[in-house]
Design a protein around this motif. Sequence first.
Motif, short mmCIF file in Angstrom:
data_model
loop_
_atom_site.label_atom_id
_atom_site.label_comp_id
_atom_site.label_asym_id
_atom_site.label_seq_id
_atom_site.Cartn_x
_atom_site.Cartn_y
_atom_site.Cartn_z
N GLN A 1 0.81 -1.22 0.00
CA GLN A 1 0.00 0.00 0.00
C GLN A 1 0.85 1.28 0.00
OE1 GLN A 1 -2.85 -0.35 3.22
NE2 GLN A 1 -3.41 -2.41 2.57
N ALA A 2 2.15 1.13 -0.25
CA ALA A 2 3.05 2.29 -0.24
C ALA A 2 2.66 3.33 -1.28
CB ALA A 2 4.49 1.84 -0.46
N LEU A 3 2.04 2.87 -2.38
CA LEU A 3 1.69 3.80 -3.46
C LEU A 3 0.69 4.85 -3.02
CD1 LEU A 3 1.32 1.22 -6.40
CD2 LEU A 3 3.36 2.39 -5.60
N THR A 4 -0.12 4.52 -2.02
CA THR A 4 -1.13 5.47 -1.55
C THR A 4 -0.93 5.82 -0.07
OG1 THR A 4 -2.60 3.61 -1.07
CG2 THR A 4 -2.86 4.69 -3.21
N ALA A 5 0.25 5.54 0.45
CA ALA A 5 0.49 5.73 1.88
C ALA A 5 0.48 7.19 2.29
CB ALA A 5 1.83 5.10 2.26
N THR A 6 0.03 7.42 3.52
CA THR A 6 0.12 8.73 4.16
C THR A 6 1.00 8.54 5.40
OG1 THR A 6 -1.76 8.31 5.61
CG2 THR A 6 -2.23 9.29 3.44
N PRO A 7 1.50 9.62 6.01
CA PRO A 7 2.28 9.46 7.24
C PRO A 7 1.50 8.68 8.31
CG PRO A 7 2.55 11.68 6.40
CD PRO A 7 1.51 11.02 5.54
N GLU A 8 0.18 8.91 8.36
CA GLU A 8 -0.65 8.23 9.36
C GLU A 8 -0.73 6.74 9.08
OE1 GLU A 8 -1.21 12.37 9.37
OE2 GLU A 8 -1.60 11.02 7.68
N SER A 9 -0.96 6.37 7.81
CA SER A 9 -1.09 4.95 7.49
C SER A 9 0.25 4.22 7.65
CB SER A 9 -1.63 4.76 6.06
OG SER A 9 -0.70 5.21 5.09
N SER A 10 1.35 4.90 7.31
CA SER A 10 2.67 4.29 7.48
C SER A 10 2.96 4.08 8.97
CB SER A 10 3.76 5.19 6.89
OG SER A 10 3.54 5.41 5.52
N GLY A 11 2.59 5.06 9.76
CA GLY A 11 2.80 4.96 11.21
C GLY A 11 2.02 3.81 11.81
N LYS A 12 0.82 3.59 11.32
CA LYS A 12 0.00 2.50 11.83
C LYS A 12 0.60 1.14 11.47
CE LYS A 12 -4.85 1.22 12.30
NZ LYS A 12 -6.23 1.47 11.88
N LYS A 13 1.15 1.04 10.26
CA LYS A 13 1.80 -0.21 9.83
C LYS A 13 2.98 -0.53 10.74
CE LYS A 13 -0.16 -1.15 5.66
NZ LYS A 13 -0.54 -2.45 5.11
N PHE A 14 3.74 0.50 11.09
CA PHE A 14 4.89 0.30 11.96
C PHE A 14 4.44 -0.11 13.36
CE2 PHE A 14 8.29 1.90 14.80
CZ PHE A 14 9.35 1.15 14.32
N LEU A 15 3.40 0.54 13.81
CA LEU A 15 2.86 0.28 15.15
C LEU A 15 2.42 -1.17 15.31
CD1 LEU A 15 1.95 1.94 17.79
CD2 LEU A 15 -0.33 1.88 16.78
N THR A 16 1.87 -1.74 14.25
CA THR A 16 1.34 -3.11 14.32
C THR A 16 2.36 -4.17 13.92
OG1 THR A 16 0.48 -2.91 12.05
CG2 THR A 16 -1.01 -2.32 13.84
N GLY A 17 3.59 -3.74 13.60
CA GLY A 17 4.63 -4.71 13.28
C GLY A 17 4.60 -5.21 11.85
N ALA A 18 3.83 -4.54 10.99
CA ALA A 18 3.77 -4.94 9.57
C ALA A 18 4.92 -4.33 8.78
CB ALA A 18 2.43 -4.52 8.97
N VAL A 19 5.56 -3.31 9.36
CA VAL A 19 6.67 -2.62 8.71
C VAL A 19 7.81 -2.50 9.72
CG1 VAL A 19 7.42 -0.39 7.78
CG2 VAL A 19 5.25 -1.36 7.06
N ALA A 20 9.04 -2.71 9.26
CA ALA A 20 10.17 -2.75 10.18
C ALA A 20 10.82 -1.40 10.45
CB ALA A 20 11.24 -3.71 9.65
N MET A 21 10.66 -0.41 9.53
CA MET A 21 11.28 0.91 9.71
C MET A 21 10.32 2.01 9.31
SD MET A 21 15.20 0.33 8.30
CE MET A 21 15.96 1.45 9.48
N ASN A 22 10.42 3.15 10.01
CA ASN A 22 9.55 4.27 9.67
C ASN A 22 10.10 5.56 10.28
OD1 ASN A 22 7.00 4.74 8.22
ND2 ASN A 22 6.27 5.57 10.16
N PRO A 23 10.03 6.68 9.57
CA PRO A 23 10.46 7.95 10.17
C PRO A 23 9.48 8.37 11.26
CG PRO A 23 9.49 8.33 8.01
CD PRO A 23 9.59 6.85 8.18
N GLY A 24 9.95 9.18 12.21
CA GLY A 24 9.04 9.61 13.28
C GLY A 24 9.59 10.71 14.15
N SER A 25 8.92 10.92 15.27
CA SER A 25 9.27 12.00 16.19
C SER A 25 9.06 11.54 17.63
CB SER A 25 8.39 13.22 15.92
OG SER A 25 7.06 12.94 16.31
N ALA A 26 9.36 12.41 18.58
CA ALA A 26 9.17 12.09 20.00
C ALA A 26 7.70 11.79 20.30
CB ALA A 26 9.65 13.26 20.86
N LEU A 27 6.80 12.44 19.56
CA LEU A 27 5.37 12.20 19.76
C LEU A 27 5.02 10.75 19.43
CD1 LEU A 27 3.86 15.46 18.22
CD2 LEU A 27 4.11 14.89 20.63
#
Length: 430
Positions: free
Chosen positions: A251-277
Motif C-alpha cells: 500500500q506504499a503507493l497510496t500511503a500517508t504518514p498516518e497509514s505508514s505509522g499504523k503499519k509500523f505500530l502493528t509490526g507490519a513494517v520494520a522501519m519508519n520515520p518519526g518524532s518524539a510524539l
Amino acid sequence: MPTSRRTLAVAAVAALLLPLSACGSGDGGGGSTDASGKVEGDITFQTWNLRANFKDYFEGLIAEFEKKYPGTDVKWVDQPGEGYADKISADAAGGTLPDVVNVSPDLVAPLAEVGLALDLDKAAGQYAKEYLDGAWASHRIPGTEGTYAFPWYLNTGPLFYNKTLFEKAGLDPEQPPKTYDDLFDSALTIAEKTDGEVATLANVPTIEDFGRYGVPLMNEEGTAFTFDDAKGVELLTRYKELYDAGALDAQALTATPESSGKKFLTGAVAMNPGSALDLANFKKQAPSLYENIGITDQITSTGHVNMYVMGLMVNSQSDRKPAAVAFAHFVTDAAHQMSFAKRVAIFPSTAGSLDDPYFTEEDGTDETRVRVAAAKSLKTAVNYTPVLFSEQMKTELRNEVAKALQGKQSPKEALDNAVKSCDRLLKQQG
C-alpha cells in the motif's frame, strides 16, 4: 508549529507571482544591496503562524532589540498558516512586503527571482560563518548567485526501527542499515525470512530519497531537472525489487504518514520515520514495540541527512535596510536561536549550537532521546528538496514512480516522464 509548515503549495506562489516574474530582473538584484549605516527607524517583521504560541517570546525579543538599538521600532505582524503564500505574493505585487519576512526556501525563490529578496552574501556576508554551511546554502537559488534569507530554525527526524523484527530475520538489531545498499539488503532479507509478511518500508521514494542516494537533482543553471540519470534509475530499480519481493509495503503507493505509522505500530513494517510524539504513542499503544524500538539516522548514501529549514528574508526594497538586516540577524543569532529551541521542538541553524548539552546529553526521556539523535545528524544535513521543486512536481514524480513499481513502465521511462513533466512545469513557473 505543525509539521505541515514544512511544505507549502509552491505552485500557487509561482502562479501568483508569474506576472511579477515577467517583468522582474530574474537575477535577485532588485534595490541596493548596501545595508551599511545606522541601525534606526521603523521596520515591520512578519512571522508565519507563531503569535498564538510564542507571543511573549517575540515581544521580549523585540523589546531587547529596541533597547540595544535606540531609535528603532519593530512592528510585529503574524499571518495565519492558511493562505500564507497568497498573502506574500499579494504584498509583493502591491509593494507592501514587510521589511523582514519569515520564509521557507521554496517561498523565497520566486521573490528572489523578481528582485525582492536582499542578497545577503553581498549585504551581510560577514555573518555567513555564524551558521551551519548547509543552512546558509539552503536559501540559494539555482542559476543565480547569492543567498536570500538568514537561516533560522531547522528540523529533521530520525528513523525508527523494530529491533525484534530485525532479530527474527537474523539481522543484528544493534547495527541498523545506514546506506541505501544496506537498506535494500536488510529489506530483502526480512521479506525472505517472513515470507513477504513483513515489509521494511511503507513509503515510495521521494525527491529527498533521490538526493540522499546521491542523484543530481537539477542542473547548475536551475533550468532543468536531472534525476532521471543512471543513478536515479538505479535507485528506482532497487525499489521495484523491494516492491516485487514484498519488502516495500503493497500500500506504499497510496500511503500517508498516518497509514505508514499504523503499519509500523502493528509490526507490519520494520522501519519508519518519526518524532518524539510517536515514541509516546508507542509507549501507550504498543508497549512491546516501545521496549524494542531502535532509533537511527535517516538512510543516506551521501553521508548527509535531509533537513527542513525556515529563514528570515530581508526585503530588498526596504527603506530601512540597516535596521532590517540587524534585526533578522538578531533573531537568528546563536543565543536567540537556542532560546527559541528550548521552547519548541526545533533546532538552531547556528554553528556550534548543536554541541550544547541540551542537544547532546540524554536524560532518560523520549523527547530528549529523539532530540539528541536528530541534532547529531543535523550538523552536516542538507536541504535536498530543490527550491524550485513544487508540490505539483512532487505529484508528477509520485505518479510516475507508482507506474514503475506496478510494472506499467520501466524505471527509466518513469523518470524520463517525470523529468519531462517537471521541466514543463518549471518553464511555466518562470
